[in-house]
Design a protein around this motif. Structure first.
Motif, PDB file in Angstrom:
ATOM      1  N   GLN A 223      52.914   6.098  36.694  1.00 15.21           N
ATOM      2  CA  GLN A 223      51.628   5.698  36.392  1.00 15.21           C
ATOM      3  C   GLN A 223      51.314   3.864  36.765  1.00 15.21           C
ATOM      4  O   GLN A 223      52.657   3.206  36.814  1.00 15.21           O
ATOM      5  N   GLY A 224      50.309   3.765  37.519  1.00 14.28           N
ATOM      6  CA  GLY A 224      50.135   2.566  38.230  1.00 14.28           C
ATOM      7  C   GLY A 224      50.279   2.735  39.645  1.00 14.28           C
ATOM      8  O   GLY A 224      50.070   1.404  40.404  1.00 14.28           O
ATOM      9  N   ASP A 225      50.784   3.843  40.260  1.00 16.99           N
ATOM     10  CA  ASP A 225      51.165   3.857  41.511  1.00 16.99           C
ATOM     11  C   ASP A 225      49.697   3.940  42.444  1.00 16.99           C
ATOM     12  O   ASP A 225      48.652   4.243  41.896  1.00 16.99           O
ATOM     13  N   LYS A 226      49.458   3.148  43.479  1.00 21.15           N
ATOM     14  CA  LYS A 226      48.692   2.932  44.336  1.00 21.15           C
ATOM     15  C   LYS A 226      48.477   4.145  45.291  1.00 21.15           C
ATOM     16  O   LYS A 226      49.183   4.370  45.740  1.00 21.15           O
ATOM     17  N   LEU A 227      47.020   4.597  45.354  1.00 19.58           N
ATOM     18  CA  LEU A 227      46.796   5.588  46.284  1.00 19.58           C
ATOM     19  C   LEU A 227      45.969   5.141  47.534  1.00 19.58           C
ATOM     20  O   LEU A 227      44.857   4.239  47.366  1.00 19.58           O
ATOM     21  N   LEU A 228      46.345   5.332  48.651  1.00 13.84           N
ATOM     22  CA  LEU A 228      45.573   5.216  49.740  1.00 13.84           C
ATOM     23  C   LEU A 228      45.311   6.414  50.690  1.00 13.84           C
ATOM     24  O   LEU A 228      45.894   7.202  50.727  1.00 13.84           O
ATOM     25  N   SER A 229      44.231   5.893  51.400  1.00 10.28           N
ATOM     26  CA  SER A 229      43.967   7.001  52.399  1.00 10.28           C
ATOM     27  C   SER A 229      44.894   7.245  53.419  1.00 10.28           C
ATOM     28  O   SER A 229      45.700   6.376  53.977  1.00 10.28           O
ATOM     29  N   SER A 230      45.369   8.377  53.573  1.00 10.03           N
ATOM     30  CA  SER A 230      46.479   8.860  54.441  1.00 10.03           C
ATOM     31  C   SER A 230      45.905   9.226  56.107  1.00 10.03           C
ATOM     32  O   SER A 230      46.907   9.057  56.887  1.00 10.03           O
ATOM     33  N   GLY A 231      44.945   9.411  56.257  1.00 10.05           N
ATOM     34  CA  GLY A 231      44.345   9.538  57.589  1.00 10.05           C
ATOM     35  C   GLY A 231      44.127  10.975  57.836  1.00 10.05           C
ATOM     36  O   GLY A 231      43.688  11.318  58.961  1.00 10.05           O
ATOM     37  N   PRO A 237      39.883   6.801  57.642  1.00  9.55           N
ATOM     38  CA  PRO A 237      40.902   6.045  58.397  1.00  9.55           C
ATOM     39  C   PRO A 237      41.937   5.904  57.516  1.00  9.55           C
ATOM     40  O   PRO A 237      41.832   5.711  56.214  1.00  9.55           O
ATOM     41  N   PRO A 238      43.382   5.599  57.784  1.00  5.70           N
ATOM     42  CA  PRO A 238      44.523   5.451  57.017  1.00  5.70           C
ATOM     43  C   PRO A 238      44.432   4.120  56.332  1.00  5.70           C
ATOM     44  O   PRO A 238      43.905   3.004  57.083  1.00  5.70           O
ATOM     45  N   GLY A 239      44.945   3.790  55.248  1.00  5.44           N
ATOM     46  CA  GLY A 239      45.335   2.533  54.857  1.00  5.44           C
ATOM     47  C   GLY A 239      44.273   2.078  53.669  1.00  5.44           C
ATOM     48  O   GLY A 239      44.642   0.954  53.200  1.00  5.44           O
ATOM     49  N   PHE A 240      43.053   2.713  53.370  1.00  3.07           N
ATOM     50  CA  PHE A 240      42.201   2.169  52.701  1.00  3.07           C
ATOM     51  C   PHE A 240      42.706   2.541  51.325  1.00  3.07           C
ATOM     52  O   PHE A 240      42.666   3.523  50.833  1.00  3.07           O
ATOM     53  N   PRO A 241      42.457   1.618  50.360  1.00  5.05           N
ATOM     54  CA  PRO A 241      42.640   1.749  48.775  1.00  5.05           C
ATOM     55  C   PRO A 241      41.744   2.895  48.391  1.00  5.05           C
ATOM     56  O   PRO A 241      40.576   2.922  48.426  1.00  5.05           O
ATOM     57  N   VAL A 242      42.214   3.829  47.466  1.00  6.63           N
ATOM     58  CA  VAL A 242      41.394   4.928  47.049  1.00  6.63           C
ATOM     59  C   VAL A 242      41.475   4.767  45.486  1.00  6.63           C
ATOM     60  O   VAL A 242      40.451   5.059  44.702  1.00  6.63           O
ATOM     61  N   GLY A 243      42.512   5.037  44.818  1.00 13.74           N
ATOM     62  CA  GLY A 243      42.748   4.776  43.256  1.00 13.74           C
ATOM     63  C   GLY A 243      44.004   4.304  42.975  1.00 13.74           C
ATOM     64  O   GLY A 243      44.920   3.944  43.469  1.00 13.74           O
TER      65      GLY A 243
END
Length: 325
Positions: A223-231, A237-243
């Motif tokens: 719980q609390g892990d950050k989700l980033l776009s993988s590309g 594009p990779p590296g954008f915050p998602v959730g």
């Protein structure tokens, strides 16, 4: 014109009695004037009589005073009512201006965050304004004020200063429709920032969460892990915050873990968004790598004396025998 004398006047009668009566009245008036001047008797009598006469005057003036008091009271009440109405209107106007200023300040802050995001990441983006919202259980859509005339194309990614909002799914001449990441028909490849685990985040019918139904049972997800776009897939594009992960539980099939996440972007509060354009690919081959090694200051100094050339044995003449030791 001669005045006619009235015979029935008792004071000015032409008889001796009338004359004597006049003289007596004049003498009495002179005596009273002298006594009043010296002793003030008449003033005392007048003062005593005023005690009886003044209430009569006040009683006679009560209707006029009452009418005057009522008119003043009604006039003051009307004036106070008008003043209260004006003050109430001024207060409402001041509150409206204050709320408007607060909204403008908040909007300016959001625009500043968007510009900071653009400058910090050096993105090729267009600023768009949200002009419509279509949020329900079946779909999550936004309408922005840019369209085909502004160079918008289907599939472009939409972000704000906090993360990914969604992608363009329909382009009209002057507007475009954005499908949010929380839409039940939307999916985005993501990566857990802490562990690098790749999976897919789907929209949910709750409208404000993301669903990750295919997390392996042995995966390290907290719980609390950050989700980033993988590309993966080439769309986002990779590296954008998602959730951000809210909860983890076992799926209904029991073969995977199912996680719930909250979108990082301000989906329900964003008035201005950034439409991301494809980044230009570099022309030509990549730049050569910088040679590695110790700094030039630590390199050994060159030898000033040149090394002697090695002796070369003379080549024997043609037909001569070579004697080997």
């Amino acid at each position: 014109m001669a005045l006619t004398r009235e015979d029935n006047s008792p004071l000015f009668a032409g008889s001796v009695a009338g004359t004597l009566r006049l003289i007596f009245y004049l003498a009495l008036a002179m005596v009273l004037m002298v006594l009043d001047h010296r002793n003030g008797w008449i003033w005392h009598i007048r003062y005593s009589m005023s005690v009886i006469v003044e209430p009569v005057y006040k009683l006679a003036g009560l209707p006029a005073a009452g009418m005057r008091t009522l008119s003043v009271a009604f006039a003051d009440r009307k004036l106070l009512t008008e003043q209260n109405q004006r003050l109430r209107e001024d207060l409402l106007l001041a509150n409206a201006k204050l709320n408007r200023m607060a909204a403008v300040a908040e909007q300016n802050q959001r625009l500043k965050e968007l510009l900071d995001t653009q400058h910090s990441l050096e993105l090729n983006v267009q600023l768009a304004r949200v002009i419509g919202v279509d949020v329900g259980n079946s779909q999550q859509r936004l309408v922005v004020n840019l369209g085909a005339r502004d160079g918008i194309k289907q599939g472009q990614v939409v972000i704000d200063s906090h993360g990914v909002i969604g992608q363009i799914v329909q382009v009209l001449p002057t507007t475009a429709i954005v499908m949010l990441v929380t839409d039940p028909n939307h999916a985005i490849p993501v990566m857990i920032e802490r562990t690098g685990l790749r999976t897919v985040a789907y929209g949910s019918r709750e409208g404000d969460q993301l669903s990750l139904p295919n997390v392996p049972l042995a995966a390290d997800v907290r719980q609390g892990d950050k989700l980033l776009s993988s590309g993966l897939g080439g769309r986002f594009p990779p590296g954008f915050p998602v959730g951000e992960i809210l909860s983890i539980g076992q799926s209904q099939s029991g073969l995977f873990l199912e996680a719930r996440a909250r979108p990082t972007a301000d989906i329900d509060r964003s008035d201005d968004v950034l439409i991301l354009h494809d980044q230009a690919e570099p022309d030509g081959p990549p730049a050569p790598a910088t040679p590695m090694g110790p700094p030039a200051s630590l390199a050994p100094p060159p030898d000033p004396t040149p090394a002697a050339p090695a002796s070369v044995a003379p080549r024997p003449a043609a037909g001569a025998s070579v004697v080997r030791p």
